[in-house]
Design a protein around this motif. Structure first.
Motif, short mmCIF file in Angstrom:
data_model
loop_
_atom_site.label_atom_id
_atom_site.label_comp_id
_atom_site.label_asym_id
_atom_site.label_seq_id
_atom_site.Cartn_x
_atom_site.Cartn_y
_atom_site.Cartn_z
N HIS A 146 2.95 7.61 -20.39
CA HIS A 146 2.27 6.83 -21.43
C HIS A 146 2.85 5.43 -21.60
N LYS A 147 4.15 5.33 -21.72
CA LYS A 147 4.80 4.05 -21.98
C LYS A 147 5.79 3.73 -20.86
N GLU A 148 6.23 2.49 -20.83
CA GLU A 148 7.21 2.10 -19.81
C GLU A 148 8.47 2.93 -19.89
N ILE A 149 8.83 3.38 -21.07
CA ILE A 149 10.02 4.21 -21.25
C ILE A 149 9.88 5.57 -20.56
N ASP A 150 8.64 5.92 -20.19
CA ASP A 150 8.37 7.25 -19.64
C ASP A 150 8.44 7.34 -18.12
N LEU A 151 8.88 6.28 -17.47
CA LEU A 151 9.13 6.35 -16.03
C LEU A 151 10.21 5.37 -15.65
N LYS A 152 10.86 5.63 -14.52
CA LYS A 152 12.03 4.86 -14.15
C LYS A 152 11.69 3.42 -13.76
N ASN A 153 10.61 3.26 -12.99
CA ASN A 153 10.27 1.94 -12.45
C ASN A 153 8.87 1.52 -12.86
N PRO A 154 8.69 1.15 -14.12
CA PRO A 154 7.33 0.82 -14.58
C PRO A 154 6.72 -0.39 -13.90
N HIS A 172 7.90 12.10 -30.62
CA HIS A 172 7.99 12.24 -32.08
C HIS A 172 9.44 12.44 -32.51
N LEU A 173 10.17 13.24 -31.75
CA LEU A 173 11.57 13.52 -32.09
C LEU A 173 12.53 12.54 -31.45
N TYR A 174 12.17 12.03 -30.27
CA TYR A 174 13.09 11.20 -29.49
C TYR A 174 12.40 9.89 -29.08
N PRO A 175 12.08 9.04 -30.05
CA PRO A 175 11.26 7.84 -29.75
C PRO A 175 11.92 6.84 -28.83
N HIS A 176 13.24 6.83 -28.76
CA HIS A 176 13.92 5.79 -27.98
C HIS A 176 14.78 6.35 -26.85
N VAL A 177 14.73 7.65 -26.63
CA VAL A 177 15.55 8.25 -25.58
C VAL A 177 15.01 7.83 -24.21
N ILE A 178 15.91 7.39 -23.33
CA ILE A 178 15.51 6.95 -22.00
C ILE A 178 15.99 7.94 -20.95
N ASP A 179 15.46 7.78 -19.74
CA ASP A 179 15.89 8.54 -18.56
C ASP A 179 15.68 10.05 -18.70
N MET A 224 10.43 12.66 -2.20
CA MET A 224 10.90 11.65 -1.25
C MET A 224 12.12 10.90 -1.80
N ALA A 225 12.94 10.39 -0.89
CA ALA A 225 14.04 9.46 -1.19
C ALA A 225 15.06 10.02 -2.17
N ASN A 226 15.19 11.37 -2.19
CA ASN A 226 16.20 11.99 -3.04
C ASN A 226 16.02 11.59 -4.51
N ALA A 227 14.75 11.49 -4.92
CA ALA A 227 14.42 10.93 -6.24
C ALA A 227 15.00 11.76 -7.39
N ARG A 228 14.99 13.07 -7.26
CA ARG A 228 15.46 13.89 -8.39
C ARG A 228 16.97 13.73 -8.59
N ALA A 229 17.71 13.73 -7.51
CA ALA A 229 19.17 13.55 -7.62
C ALA A 229 19.51 12.20 -8.24
N LYS A 230 18.67 11.21 -7.96
CA LYS A 230 18.90 9.86 -8.51
C LYS A 230 18.22 9.68 -9.88
N ASN A 231 17.50 10.70 -10.31
CA ASN A 231 16.74 10.67 -11.57
C ASN A 231 15.76 9.51 -11.61
N ILE A 232 15.07 9.30 -10.49
CA ILE A 232 13.97 8.32 -10.43
C ILE A 232 12.69 9.11 -10.68
N GLY A 233 12.34 9.26 -11.95
CA GLY A 233 11.26 10.17 -12.30
C GLY A 233 10.24 9.60 -13.26
N TRP A 234 9.33 10.49 -13.65
CA TRP A 234 8.26 10.18 -14.60
C TRP A 234 8.19 11.32 -15.63
N ARG A 235 7.85 10.99 -16.85
CA ARG A 235 7.56 12.04 -17.86
C ARG A 235 6.04 12.16 -17.97
N ILE A 236 5.51 13.18 -17.31
CA ILE A 236 4.06 13.36 -17.28
C ILE A 236 3.64 14.76 -17.77
#
Length: 252
Positions: A150-158, A189-196, A204-216
């Motif tokens: 939804h927002k830029e905060i919800d993925l690593k590389n917006p 609602h509970l965590y409005p500013h929590v990142i990562d 691909m590219a070992n994304a989970r280990a690097k935590n390059i993810g999306w909140r979907i």
């Protein structure tokens, strides 16, 4: 306290071999929903004592599909969202309980080069209309892989994903319309500013280990139940899929 869990398993047969049942029973969830089950009727025999099982299969083999497991037997269970839109991909299960509806959804992906964006826009409008038709009767909880950050905060590389499926302005605007219609994103609602904190990572590219993810993956609640949200969790330490399970704890 009620505990609801949702997980895009990216193929339940594969996930069963990666600890699915251990996680399932450890949660002791009242309701447990799956997306992207990728199987047909007769291709599974999963024993889940004390749970009523409901499956919605895609017509296309090895594709899409949803499931809902519930300790309490629902008043009624329906599949799809007709007449709002026809769905041959097994994307929605609705369970009605005395005090609320619970809807498990696997939202269509807009695909590479946005080949399915037009359909996605129609789907989002139809799904919102469907949920509002339920909300007119009693409160609704919606869970699943909604295929949008939804927002830029919800993925690593917006910045580099602005016109990629799941982060187009069109998809984000539709999600905003859904929330504006009377629903709460329980995690934000509970965590409005929590990142990562993400629920999906590319293989691909070992994304989970690097935590390059999306909140979907989400738990959405009717606004009238927002004050009953005790916690909204992302179990990002659980393997078995490219998605993490997400859980909703409610003071009911």
């Amino acid at each position: 306290m009620k505990k609801f869990v949702s997980w895009n398993v990216n193929g339940i047969r594969s996930c069963l071999g990666k600890g699915f049942l251990d996680y399932f029973f450890s949660t002791d969830a009242d309701i447990f929903c799956l997306q992207e089950t990728k199987l047909q009727e007769g291709q599974h025999d999963i024993e889940l004592p004390d749970y009523h099982q409901y499956w919605n299969y895609a017509q296309k083999k090895g594709y899409s599909g949803t499931a809902l497991f519930s300790k309490e037997k629902p008043v009624r269970v329906t599949f799809g969202i007709a007449p709002f839109i026809e769905d041959a991909e097994g994307r929605v299960i609705t369970a009605e309980y005395p005090a609320y509806f619970l809807v498990c959804v696997y939202t269509p992906n807009s695909q590479r080069e946005l080949l399915r964006l037009d359909y996605r826009m129609k789907w989002d409008d139809a799904f919102r209309a469907y949920i509002l038709s339920l909300e007119a009767m009693k409160p609704v909880f919606v869970c699943g892989d909604l295929n949008v950050a939804h927002k830029e905060i919800d993925l690593k590389n917006p910045k580099s994903n602005v016109r990629n499926a799941g982060f187009t302005q069109e998809e984000r605007d539709k999600f905003s319309l859904f929330l504006d219609a009377g629903f709460t994103d329980s995690f934000r609602h509970l965590y409005p500013h929590v990142i990562d904190r993400y629920s999906w990572w590319s293989y691909m590219a070992n994304a989970r280990a690097k935590n390059i993810g999306w909140r979907i993956d989400y738990w959405l609640t009717s606004n009238r139940y927002a004050d009953k949200i005790h916690d909204s969790l992302i179990d990002d330490h659980i393997p078995g899929s490219d998605h993490a399970p997400v859980a909703l704890l409610l003071d009911l």
